[in-house]
Design an enzyme around this catalytic site. Sequence first.
Site, PDB file in Angstrom:
ATOM      1  CG  ASN A   9      -1.679   1.232   1.450  1.00  0.00           C
ATOM      2  OD1 ASN A   9      -1.791   2.055   0.540  1.00  0.00           O
ATOM      3  ND2 ASN A   9      -2.241   1.396   2.650  1.00  0.00           N
ATOM      4  CE  LYS A  11      -0.116   3.379   4.702  1.00  0.00           C
ATOM      5  NZ  LYS A  11      -0.123   3.506   6.145  1.00  0.00           N
ATOM      6  CG  HIS A  95      -5.919   2.037   5.181  1.00  0.00           C
ATOM      7  ND1 HIS A  95      -5.485   3.005   6.055  1.00  0.00           N
ATOM      8  CD2 HIS A  95      -4.894   1.169   5.040  1.00  0.00           C
ATOM      9  CE1 HIS A  95      -4.237   2.716   6.410  1.00  0.00           C
ATOM     10  NE2 HIS A  95      -3.856   1.614   5.802  1.00  0.00           N
ATOM     11  CD  GLU A  97      -2.946   5.658   6.724  1.00  0.00           C
ATOM     12  OE1 GLU A  97      -2.898   5.685   5.483  1.00  0.00           O
ATOM     13  OE2 GLU A  97      -2.043   5.150   7.414  1.00  0.00           O
ATOM     14  CD  GLU A 167      -3.557  -2.437   7.357  1.00  0.00           C
ATOM     15  OE1 GLU A 167      -2.440  -2.682   6.889  1.00  0.00           O
ATOM     16  OE2 GLU A 167      -4.179  -1.390   7.120  1.00  0.00           O
ATOM     17  N   GLY A 173       2.190   2.382  10.735  1.00  0.00           N
ATOM     18  CA  GLY A 173       3.139   3.475  10.569  1.00  0.00           C
ATOM     19  C   GLY A 173       3.868   3.875  11.840  1.00  0.00           C
ATOM     20  CB  SER A 212       4.925  -1.633  12.202  1.00  0.00           C
ATOM     21  OG  SER A 212       4.545  -0.285  12.422  1.00  0.00           O
TER      22      SER A 212
HETATM   23  P1  PGA Z   1       2.697   0.381   7.672  1.00  0.00           P
HETATM   24  O1  PGA Z   1       1.242   0.609   6.999  1.00  0.00           O
HETATM   25  O2  PGA Z   1       3.209  -0.925   7.110  1.00  0.00           O
HETATM   26  O3  PGA Z   1       3.510   1.564   7.196  1.00  0.00           O
HETATM   27  O4  PGA Z   1       2.497   0.342   9.123  1.00  0.00           O
HETATM   28  C1  PGA Z   1       0.377  -0.465   6.782  1.00  0.00           C
HETATM   29  C2  PGA Z   1      -0.916   0.036   6.171  1.00  0.00           C
HETATM   30  O5  PGA Z   1      -1.343   1.147   6.501  1.00  0.00           O
HETATM   31  O6  PGA Z   1      -1.539  -0.649   5.346  1.00  0.00           O
END
Ligand code: PGA
Length: 252
Positions: A9, A11, A95, A97, A167, A173, A212
């Site tokens: 992903n 982003k 997601h 976010e 997640e 993140g 992460s």
């Molecule tokens: P990250 O993000 O691996 O940077 O923690 C995962 C995601 O948001 O899908």
Amino acid sequence: MMTPFIVGNWKMNTSLEEAVALAGNVANAADAAGDAVEVGICPPFPWLVPVREAIQARSVRLGAQDCAATNNGAFTGDVSATMLAPVCDLVLVGHSERRSVHGETDEIVSQKVGKAIDAGLRVILCVGESKDERDAGDAESIVRRQLDTALDGLHAGASGALTIAYEPVWAIGTGVAATEQDASEMALFIDALFADRFGDQGAGVRVLYGGSANTGNAAAFLAATGVDGLLVGGASLKPDDFTAMIEAGARR
Ligand code: PGA
């Protein structure tokens, strides 16, 4: 055991040149890994078409990071599932976010899932609890609520189009991943919810872990019972790291 699925992903990252180069790198790794692992990438909307051209006939699935809850109309800035279908194989929906920054409710997520499946896209539905919710012992009930609403009205035949990404919000993140045990317990909980909802007619669901995920923990998550792959943010932007994670998937 299901074929592991490793999905990047991206982003809101990459220039056009970086996106095309990164996609080529992923395609090389995916081709080298062969059928042992399925690989997907989700670039930003404007790069979908050039990335698609860059990975044509390669073993990489192309995904969008979101779709609209409606098919067309006066929704400035939105992109519908019917517009994505000729370009993409899959789409991320729900997601964290999108939920936290854009205020998407479980109901909106549910509408998006329906539109994406109707358009013929595969859906990676993201669910997960916040830190406070986990600390309060509510992780499973939050994930259950998110899934129950998102899957409301979906018939068993459509369940094969779904992958679930667990997640935990506090792991995304932050550099602080969940433990393999937490990921495994939640993946098995999600498997059980699917079995309850769709019974024998439902396809067994693939559950990815995200938050992460990195080269250091990928193999351990992939070895965790019930975990069938990874949804990778930050590490998917680093060509060598993502290649190593694809290789870890192929070795499982
Ligand atoms: P990250 O993000 O691996 O940077 O923690 C995962 C995601 O948001 O899908």
